[in-house]
Design an enzyme around this catalytic site. Structure first.
Site, PDB file in Angstrom:
ATOM      1  N   GLY A   1     -69.448  76.066   0.066  1.00 30.43           N
ATOM      2  CA  GLY A   1     -69.441  75.142  -1.069  1.00 30.43           C
ATOM      3  C   GLY A   1     -68.049  74.649  -1.401  1.00 30.43           C
ATOM      4  O   GLY A   1     -67.837  73.468  -1.694  1.00 30.43           O
ATOM      5  N   CYS A   2     -67.093  75.548  -1.331  1.00 36.82           N
ATOM      6  CA  CYS A   2     -65.708  75.198  -1.647  1.00 36.82           C
ATOM      7  C   CYS A   2     -65.123  74.281  -0.579  1.00 36.82           C
ATOM      8  O   CYS A   2     -64.484  73.276  -0.883  1.00 36.82           O
ATOM      9  CB  CYS A   2     -64.864  76.461  -1.770  1.00 36.82           C
ATOM     10  SG  CYS A   2     -65.474  77.643  -2.984  1.00 36.82           S
TER      11      CYS A   2
END
Length: 162
Positions: A50-51
């Site tokens: 996600g990051c």
């Protein structure tokens, strides 16, 4: 401790980074933010899907637009060691504006009151995902995510709020 909120003055603290000679340097958060408009973005971990695929790329893509709205610095924080942060930064050769900073022992994250504990999964303390807009050390926007979310702390949401 209560989480940092709009109207609060950010605490000072030290974050680390790896310089061009491969040495670890520390920098005061206040030295980076005093007298400036900055975005402080935090992610739970370097190299996480996600990051790496959503959150950070949005800030890289929108950096010029954020700068056009008066943002002078974009600071990215994660509870990882500075060498991991430098390695992660290198995966974004198009990045020209974001400073990748390490909160090695989560001390600054704790000072902000924005930690969460993943010790039961073997990861220890981590920063919650957030984006703060800070103007001369005062929090003007505090977009703090619920665990597992990537919505309010995106570059697009910060741009809307500016």
């Amino acid at each position: 401790m209560a989480p940092i909120a709009v109207g609060d003055t950010i605490p000072d603290g030290s974050l680390a980074y790896v310089d061009d000679s491969n040495g670890v340097q520390t920098v005061s958060v206040h030295s980076l933010a005093a007298g400036k408009k900055v975005i402080l973005v935090a992610v739970p971990g370097a190299f996480t899907p996600g990051c790496s695929l959503k959150h950070v790329p949005g800030f890289i893509e929108k950096a010029d637009e954020l700068k056009s709205k008066g943002i002078e610095e974009i600071l990215l924080l994660s509870v990882n060691d500075p060498y991991v942060m430098k390695g992660w930064e290198k995966t974004y050769p198009e990045n020209k504006h974001i400073k990748f900073l390490s909160d090695m022992a989560a001390a600054y994250t704790l000072a902000l009151g924005l930690e969460f504990d993943l010790s039961d999964k073997g990861f220890g303390l981590r920063a919650r995902r957030f984006a703060l807009m800070i103007d001369d050390l005062k929090v003007k926007i505090a977009n703090i995510e619920s665990t597992g979310e990537i919505s309010v702390s995106t570059s697009e949401e910060i741009l809307k709020a500016l």
